[in-house]
Design a protein around this motif. Structure first.
Motif, PDB file in Angstrom:
ATOM      1  N   ASP A  51      -4.955  -9.159  -4.870  1.00  0.00           N
ATOM      2  CA  ASP A  51      -4.866  -7.539  -5.124  1.00  0.00           C
ATOM      3  C   ASP A  51      -3.256  -7.236  -5.475  1.00  0.00           C
ATOM      4  OD1 ASP A  51      -7.337  -7.041  -3.996  1.00  0.00           O
ATOM      5  OD2 ASP A  51      -6.590  -7.521  -2.034  1.00  0.00           O
ATOM      6  N   LEU A  52      -2.245  -8.242  -5.767  1.00  0.00           N
ATOM      7  CA  LEU A  52      -1.132  -7.768  -5.821  1.00  0.00           C
ATOM      8  C   LEU A  52      -0.777  -6.873  -7.115  1.00  0.00           C
ATOM      9  CD1 LEU A  52       0.887 -11.155  -4.439  1.00  0.00           C
ATOM     10  CD2 LEU A  52       0.626  -8.631  -3.468  1.00  0.00           C
ATOM     11  N   HIS A  53      -1.263  -7.390  -8.295  1.00  0.00           N
ATOM     12  CA  HIS A  53      -0.990  -6.609  -9.650  1.00  0.00           C
ATOM     13  C   HIS A  53      -1.545  -5.067  -9.305  1.00  0.00           C
ATOM     14  CE1 HIS A  53      -0.607  -5.729 -13.544  1.00  0.00           C
ATOM     15  NE2 HIS A  53      -1.934  -5.103 -13.699  1.00  0.00           N
ATOM     16  N   ALA A  54      -2.593  -4.887  -8.762  1.00  0.00           N
ATOM     17  CA  ALA A  54      -3.122  -3.492  -8.637  1.00  0.00           C
ATOM     18  C   ALA A  54      -2.423  -2.695  -7.613  1.00  0.00           C
ATOM     19  CB  ALA A  54      -4.725  -3.381  -8.003  1.00  0.00           C
ATOM     20  N   VAL A  55      -2.020  -3.300  -6.511  1.00  0.00           N
ATOM     21  CA  VAL A  55      -1.175  -2.685  -5.539  1.00  0.00           C
ATOM     22  C   VAL A  55       0.261  -2.405  -6.024  1.00  0.00           C
ATOM     23  CG1 VAL A  55       0.215  -3.048  -3.320  1.00  0.00           C
ATOM     24  CG2 VAL A  55      -2.364  -3.438  -3.281  1.00  0.00           C
ATOM     25  N   SER A  56       0.878  -3.540  -6.913  1.00  0.00           N
ATOM     26  CA  SER A  56       2.147  -3.192  -7.626  1.00  0.00           C
ATOM     27  C   SER A  56       2.148  -1.918  -8.581  1.00  0.00           C
ATOM     28  CB  SER A  56       2.688  -4.384  -8.310  1.00  0.00           C
ATOM     29  OG  SER A  56       2.734  -5.415  -7.147  1.00  0.00           O
ATOM     30  N   GLU A  57       1.034  -1.911  -9.061  1.00  0.00           N
ATOM     31  CA  GLU A  57       1.013  -0.866 -10.140  1.00  0.00           C
ATOM     32  C   GLU A  57       0.750   0.613  -9.623  1.00  0.00           C
ATOM     33  OE1 GLU A  57       0.974   0.627 -13.987  1.00  0.00           O
ATOM     34  OE2 GLU A  57       1.209  -1.314 -13.252  1.00  0.00           O
ATOM     35  N   ILE A  58      -0.102   0.690  -8.342  1.00  0.00           N
ATOM     36  CA  ILE A  58       0.004   1.953  -7.852  1.00  0.00           C
ATOM     37  C   ILE A  58       1.422   2.212  -7.150  1.00  0.00           C
ATOM     38  CG2 ILE A  58      -0.876   2.895  -5.651  1.00  0.00           C
ATOM     39  CD1 ILE A  58      -3.273   1.496  -5.920  1.00  0.00           C
ATOM     40  N   GLU A  59       2.266   1.133  -6.695  1.00  0.00           N
ATOM     41  CA  GLU A  59       3.598   1.401  -6.266  1.00  0.00           C
ATOM     42  C   GLU A  59       4.428   1.883  -7.170  1.00  0.00           C
ATOM     43  OE1 GLU A  59       6.665   0.607  -3.338  1.00  0.00           O
ATOM     44  OE2 GLU A  59       4.639   0.980  -2.996  1.00  0.00           O
ATOM     45  N   ARG A  60       4.463   1.427  -8.429  1.00  0.00           N
ATOM     46  CA  ARG A  60       5.297   1.543  -9.623  1.00  0.00           C
ATOM     47  C   ARG A  60       5.032   3.179  -9.993  1.00  0.00           C
ATOM     48  NH1 ARG A  60       5.144   2.036 -14.527  1.00  0.00           N
ATOM     49  NH2 ARG A  60       2.838   1.504 -14.901  1.00  0.00           N
ATOM     50  N   GLN A  61       3.877   3.462 -10.154  1.00  0.00           N
ATOM     51  CA  GLN A  61       3.184   4.970 -10.543  1.00  0.00           C
ATOM     52  C   GLN A  61       3.616   5.977  -9.518  1.00  0.00           C
ATOM     53  OE1 GLN A  61      -0.622   4.925 -11.876  1.00  0.00           O
ATOM     54  NE2 GLN A  61      -0.502   3.309 -13.561  1.00  0.00           N
ATOM     55  N   SER A  62       3.743   5.504  -8.376  1.00  0.00           N
ATOM     56  CA  SER A  62       4.141   6.370  -7.092  1.00  0.00           C
ATOM     57  C   SER A  62       5.405   6.683  -6.782  1.00  0.00           C
ATOM     58  CB  SER A  62       3.350   5.854  -5.861  1.00  0.00           C
ATOM     59  OG  SER A  62       2.039   5.871  -6.146  1.00  0.00           O
ATOM     60  N   TYR A  63       6.391   5.835  -7.115  1.00  0.00           N
ATOM     61  CA  TYR A  63       7.658   5.987  -6.474  1.00  0.00           C
ATOM     62  C   TYR A  63       8.584   5.484  -7.747  1.00  0.00           C
ATOM     63  CZ  TYR A  63       5.349   5.647  -1.869  1.00  0.00           C
ATOM     64  OH  TYR A  63       4.768   5.543  -1.049  1.00  0.00           O
ATOM     65  N   GLY A  64       9.996   6.676  -7.542  1.00  0.00           N
ATOM     66  CA  GLY A  64      10.992   6.105  -8.462  1.00  0.00           C
ATOM     67  C   GLY A  64      11.699   4.824  -8.195  1.00  0.00           C
ATOM     68  N   PHE A  65      11.716   4.521  -6.920  1.00  0.00           N
ATOM     69  CA  PHE A  65      12.225   3.151  -6.516  1.00  0.00           C
ATOM     70  C   PHE A  65      11.274   2.342  -6.175  1.00  0.00           C
ATOM     71  CE2 PHE A  65      15.302   6.445  -6.733  1.00  0.00           C
ATOM     72  CZ  PHE A  65      16.303   5.930  -7.638  1.00  0.00           C
ATOM     73  N   PRO A  66      10.424   1.920  -6.659  1.00  0.00           N
ATOM     74  CA  PRO A  66       9.287   1.034  -6.058  1.00  0.00           C
ATOM     75  C   PRO A  66       9.549  -0.347  -5.456  1.00  0.00           C
ATOM     76  CG  PRO A  66       9.237   0.952  -8.334  1.00  0.00           C
ATOM     77  CD  PRO A  66      10.281   1.801  -8.075  1.00  0.00           C
ATOM     78  N   TRP A  67       8.694  -0.983  -4.349  1.00  0.00           N
ATOM     79  CA  TRP A  67       8.695  -2.210  -4.160  1.00  0.00           C
ATOM     80  C   TRP A  67       8.433  -3.155  -5.399  1.00  0.00           C
ATOM     81  CZ3 TRP A  67       6.318  -3.569   1.120  1.00  0.00           C
ATOM     82  CH2 TRP A  67       6.922  -2.831   2.152  1.00  0.00           C
ATOM     83  N   SER A  68       8.776  -4.317  -5.292  1.00  0.00           N
ATOM     84  CA  SER A  68       8.351  -5.163  -6.401  1.00  0.00           C
ATOM     85  C   SER A  68       7.120  -6.067  -6.210  1.00  0.00           C
ATOM     86  CB  SER A  68       9.509  -6.218  -6.772  1.00  0.00           C
ATOM     87  OG  SER A  68       9.808  -7.103  -5.586  1.00  0.00           O
ATOM     88  N   SER A  69       6.270  -6.588  -6.649  1.00  0.00           N
ATOM     89  CA  SER A  69       5.178  -7.384  -6.479  1.00  0.00           C
ATOM     90  C   SER A  69       5.703  -8.480  -5.613  1.00  0.00           C
ATOM     91  CB  SER A  69       4.473  -7.986  -7.624  1.00  0.00           C
ATOM     92  OG  SER A  69       5.444  -8.874  -8.369  1.00  0.00           O
ATOM     93  N   GLY A  70       7.079  -9.118  -5.509  1.00  0.00           N
ATOM     94  CA  GLY A  70       7.689 -10.056  -4.743  1.00  0.00           C
ATOM     95  C   GLY A  70       7.651  -9.656  -3.458  1.00  0.00           C
ATOM     96  N   ILE A  71       8.044  -8.219  -3.076  1.00  0.00           N
ATOM     97  CA  ILE A  71       8.002  -7.907  -1.738  1.00  0.00           C
ATOM     98  C   ILE A  71       6.584  -7.675  -1.032  1.00  0.00           C
ATOM     99  CG2 ILE A  71       8.449  -5.850  -0.416  1.00  0.00           C
ATOM    100  CD1 ILE A  71      10.888  -5.201  -2.359  1.00  0.00           C
ATOM    101  N   PHE A  72       5.807  -7.655  -1.877  1.00  0.00           N
ATOM    102  CA  PHE A  72       4.385  -7.576  -1.258  1.00  0.00           C
ATOM    103  C   PHE A  72       4.065  -8.845  -1.126  1.00  0.00           C
ATOM    104  CE2 PHE A  72       4.192  -3.181  -3.611  1.00  0.00           C
ATOM    105  CZ  PHE A  72       3.983  -2.565  -2.531  1.00  0.00           C
TER     106      PHE A  72
END
Length: 155
Positions: free
Chosen positions: A19-40
């Motif tokens: 799920d990490l790719h999809a979760v990271s993509e939602i995060e990236r599109q939602s926040y100006g300072f997103p968590w990285s996929s590594g954090i997830f």
């Protein structure tokens, strides 16, 4: 749930590495300072309660809950932009709170930007109350910082 006469299943389940790719993509599109996929990934590896809400084989929201010392902390919760204001955030937050109860914690905490009125309204509607403020907690535009409201919910 149904939309425009179409019925589809909504489920909340544990997040997986797939799920990490999809979760990271939602995060990236939602926040100006997103968590990285590594954090997830690190949250999964650390054993945090990582959940996704999916529907129609699409991840629509995710949340991360840590539990320690009799308390729980919602570290991150986000609904994909196209699916906001449809009850997904409330459903996912209730799942995280249920997980906190199963872990026998006494209180759940989270931080929210004061400017995020819709999230603040959702949290307070569920019963969270303001217990403090963290000055300069979030990165903001133009190298500035924004405070965080600290909210708590007694279980």
């Amino acid at each position: 749930m149904s939309v425009a006469g179409r019925t589809f299943e909504v489920s909340v389940r544990r997040m997986t590495h797939n799920d990490l790719h999809a979760v990271s993509e939602i995060e990236r599109q939602s926040y100006g300072f997103p968590w990285s996929s590594g954090i997830f990934r690190d949250c999964l590896l650390a054993g945090y309660h990582c959940m996704v809400l999916d529907s129609d084989r699409e991840i629509r929201a995710y949340g991360i809950l840590s539990v320690a010392a009799g308390e729980a902390h919602v570290l991150n919760i986000c609904v994909a932009a196209a699916f906001r204001r449809q009850g997904y955030g409330v459903r996912l937050l209730h799942a995280l709170i249920d997980q906190a109860r199963k872990s026998r914690v006494k209180r759940v905490f989270l931080e929210v930007r004061p400017s995020n009125l819709s999230a603040t309204s959702m949290y307070k509607g569920i019963g969270f109350t303001t217990v403090g403020r963290r000055v300069g907690y979030y990165k903001a535009a133009n190298d500035t910082r924004e405070d965080a409201l600290v909210l708590g919910l007694d279980l």
